[in-house]
Design a protein around this motif. Structure first.
Motif, short mmCIF file in Angstrom:
data_model
loop_
_atom_site.label_atom_id
_atom_site.label_comp_id
_atom_site.label_asym_id
_atom_site.label_seq_id
_atom_site.Cartn_x
_atom_site.Cartn_y
_atom_site.Cartn_z
N SER A 126 0.82 -1.21 0.00
CA SER A 126 0.00 0.00 0.00
C SER A 126 0.86 1.26 0.00
N LYS A 127 1.99 1.21 0.72
CA LYS A 127 2.87 2.37 0.77
C LYS A 127 4.31 1.91 0.69
N ILE A 128 5.10 2.59 -0.08
CA ILE A 128 6.51 2.20 -0.22
C ILE A 128 7.33 3.48 -0.32
N SER A 129 8.59 3.42 0.15
CA SER A 129 9.41 4.63 0.10
C SER A 129 10.02 4.80 -1.30
N TYR A 130 10.40 6.03 -1.60
CA TYR A 130 11.08 6.29 -2.89
C TYR A 130 12.30 5.39 -3.05
N GLU A 131 13.06 5.25 -1.93
CA GLU A 131 14.30 4.49 -2.00
C GLU A 131 14.04 3.03 -2.36
N GLU A 132 13.04 2.44 -1.70
CA GLU A 132 12.70 1.05 -2.00
C GLU A 132 12.18 0.92 -3.43
N MET A 133 11.34 1.87 -3.81
CA MET A 133 10.78 1.83 -5.16
C MET A 133 11.88 1.96 -6.21
N MET A 134 12.86 2.80 -5.92
CA MET A 134 13.98 2.99 -6.85
C MET A 134 14.74 1.69 -7.02
N GLU A 135 14.99 1.04 -5.88
CA GLU A 135 15.69 -0.23 -5.96
C GLU A 135 14.84 -1.24 -6.73
N LEU A 136 13.57 -1.32 -6.41
CA LEU A 136 12.72 -2.29 -7.09
C LEU A 136 12.63 -1.97 -8.58
N ALA A 137 12.51 -0.69 -8.90
CA ALA A 137 12.42 -0.31 -10.32
C ALA A 137 13.71 -0.65 -11.04
N SER A 138 14.84 -0.35 -10.40
CA SER A 138 16.12 -0.61 -11.07
C SER A 138 16.41 -2.09 -11.12
N THR A 170 -0.78 1.83 -5.10
CA THR A 170 0.36 1.94 -4.20
C THR A 170 0.84 3.39 -4.17
N ARG A 171 1.03 3.91 -2.95
CA ARG A 171 1.56 5.27 -2.80
C ARG A 171 3.07 5.20 -2.64
N VAL A 172 3.78 5.98 -3.41
CA VAL A 172 5.23 6.04 -3.27
C VAL A 172 5.55 7.37 -2.59
N VAL A 173 6.13 7.26 -1.38
CA VAL A 173 6.29 8.44 -0.52
C VAL A 173 7.70 8.49 0.08
N SER A 174 7.98 9.52 0.85
CA SER A 174 9.29 9.61 1.49
C SER A 174 9.35 8.66 2.69
N GLN A 175 10.58 8.34 3.12
CA GLN A 175 10.71 7.42 4.27
C GLN A 175 10.02 7.96 5.51
N GLU A 176 10.04 9.28 5.69
CA GLU A 176 9.37 9.89 6.85
C GLU A 176 7.87 9.65 6.79
N ASP A 177 7.31 9.73 5.58
CA ASP A 177 5.87 9.52 5.44
C ASP A 177 5.48 8.04 5.55
N LEU A 178 6.47 7.20 5.59
CA LEU A 178 6.23 5.76 5.67
C LEU A 178 5.97 5.32 7.10
N GLY A 179 6.46 6.13 8.04
CA GLY A 179 6.36 5.75 9.46
C GLY A 179 7.74 5.46 10.01
N GLY A 180 7.83 5.24 11.32
CA GLY A 180 9.12 5.03 11.96
C GLY A 180 9.71 3.65 11.71
N ALA A 181 10.91 3.42 12.27
CA ALA A 181 11.62 2.16 12.07
C ALA A 181 10.79 0.95 12.48
N MET A 182 9.96 1.13 13.52
CA MET A 182 9.13 0.03 14.00
C MET A 182 8.17 -0.47 12.93
N GLU A 183 7.65 0.48 12.16
CA GLU A 183 6.65 0.10 11.16
C GLU A 183 7.27 -0.39 9.86
N GLN A 184 8.57 -0.15 9.72
CA GLN A 184 9.20 -0.52 8.46
C GLN A 184 9.43 -2.02 8.40
N VAL A 185 9.01 -2.64 7.30
CA VAL A 185 9.25 -4.07 7.16
C VAL A 185 10.71 -4.28 6.78
N VAL A 186 11.26 -5.43 7.15
CA VAL A 186 12.67 -5.69 6.88
C VAL A 186 12.87 -5.86 5.37
#
Ligand code: ASP
Ligand code: MG
Length: 419
Positions: free
Chosen positions: A203-215, A248-264
């Motif tokens: 549902s939500k992914i960071s730019y950085e993750e999306m960049m890696e996935l896209a590349s 899917t919303r592609v957003v900044s890491q800050e908009d994704l939530g804190g480290a706790m919410e980030q999936v590994v």
């Protein structure tokens, strides 16, 4: 009232019926009070058809005329979409005879200025004067994606999949509130659903993750579009033109939530068309890598994974990968380097390789992710030929024939089906 840039990809304008649907959608959105700007790709299959024609004439056709040719698919789509909007608007009684509700615009007509690197041009500037004028009088600009014009008025193109980048650049230039990328899937998935039926929509992914996935081969968005969106912190919404559900919303890491919410691990990516070059017996000395990769970059070849061994007995080995489409050109450049600089160099080319990768911002805070990946691959009997890592990804080069089972075992092993 929001200003929304909506980009429609090839399948979304793939038939007259789909084009009518886009016209209705855009007018419906406008009727809700939003200001709409459209960016369209060529009808699906059209750019491939043009590329195929060109390569029949010349296997490496990249040139000014090649761009002029392959940019033409978008002109057709713009013409048809604009026609459809105006026809529908007349039907709805929104315009009187002789008036229009949409205006089709090619790259050069709105001044999408790029550099001169044909087939991989980068946008330098967009003049928004005309666009703003049209928007202010409720006219929907329908802009050709993928194309621009250089300072000498030559038509340029932005690389395959480049209309995503056009849309993001236009949205950034207009300071749009939202940039919606309409495609034939309803979002970004944890992996390619064709490779693994357990894939889940993110549902939500960071730019950085999306960049890696896209590349790394998730073909949903062109990587440069995500880079650009990150630079301007422009939120992207990847969604389906066939189904109005939230994508899917592609957003900044800050908009994704804190480290706790980030999936590994957020996703598993796979890229099939990899070719590996191994250069052996190069005489060691300063500037070797600069010379090798300088020549490749001057030929506009995108090099991916690079591994250089520790020199022994005065010679060293360098390996790198390129995409299949650049392989022929790369091998020509290498032959030339061998002739002029490293006569003893041995060039080994290995085809039919794939790169599988795991990606996730949460990896930064969790140890042992890479080793778990290696164990999972080992258990599946998959041999790793090269490994690279970054803060948020681990990639392994493997045989293309094992790509599907690699993706499945990683998806399962990192429990992505539970998301
Ligand atoms: N029509 C171009 C392509 O097929 C650009 C795009 O679709 O984004 O690559
Ligand atoms: Mg695309």
């Amino acid at each position: 009232m929001a200003l929304i840039v909506q980009k429609f990809g090839g399948t979304s304008v793939g038939s007259v019926e789909r084009i009518r649907h886009v016209a209705q959608w855009a007018l419906d959105c406008q009727a809700k009070g939003d200001q709409i700007v459209l960016v369209v790709s060529a009808m699906s299959g059209e750019t491939n058809r043009l590329v195929e024609l060109a390569t029949q004439i010349n296997p490496i056709p990249y040139s000014r005329e090649y761009d002029l040719l392959i940019a033409s698919g978008e002109q057709i789509a713009v013409g048809l979409v604009t026609l459809a909007i105006n026809t529908e608007a007349a039907k709805r009684g929104l315009i009187k005879p002789g008036e229009s509700r949409a205006r089709g615009l090619l790259g050069h007509q709105i001044g999408i200025l790029t550099d001169q690197i044909y087939s991989k041009a980068r946008i330098q500037e967009i003049d928004t004067t005309l666009l703003r004028k049209e928007i202010s009088r409720q006219v929907i600009p329908v802009i050709a994606g993928f194309q621009g014009v250089d300072s000498e008025n030559n038509i340029t193109t932005l690389g395959r999949g480049g209309s995503d980048t056009s849309a993001v650049a236009i949205a950034a230039a207009l300071k749009a509130d939202d940039c919606e990328i309409y495609t034939d899937v309803d979002g970004v998935y944890t992996t390619d659903p064709r490779l693994c039926k357990e894939a889940r929509k993110i549902s939500k992914i960071s730019y950085e993750e999306m960049m890696e996935l896209a590349s790394l081969g998730a073909k949903v968005l062109q990587i440069r579009s995500v880079e650009l969106a990150a630079k301007y912190r422009l939120p992207l919404h990847v969604r389906s033109s066939f189904d109005p559900v939230e994508g899917t919303r592609v957003v900044s890491q800050e908009d994704l939530g804190g480290a706790m919410e980030q999936v590994v691990v957020a996703g598993v990516a796979a890229d099939a068309s990899q070719v590996k070059f191994t250069l052996q017996n190069i005489s060691e000395g300063p500037g070797v890598a600069a010379k090798l990769f300088g020549s490749l970059s001057r030929a506009a070849i995108v090099v991916d994974v690079i591994v250089q061994d520790i020199p022994s007995h005065g010679v060293l080995t360098v390996s790198f990968t390129v995409g299949k489409t650049d392989a022929l050109k790369a091998s020509q450049v290498l032959d030339e380097i061998k002739r002029t600089s490293f006569p003893a160099m041995k060039i080994v080319e290995e085809r039919d390789l794939a790169k599988v990768s795991i990606v996730g911002v949460g990896m930064q805070h969790h140890p042992g992710v890479a080793s778990k990946m290696f164990s999972l691959l080992a258990e599946a009997g998959i041999d790793i030929k090269l490994i690279t890592t970054s803060e948020i990804k681990v990639s392994c080069l493997i045989a293309e024939s094992q790509m599907k089972s690699a993706v499945q075992c990683l998806h399962q092993g990192f429990e992505l089906h539970r998301l």
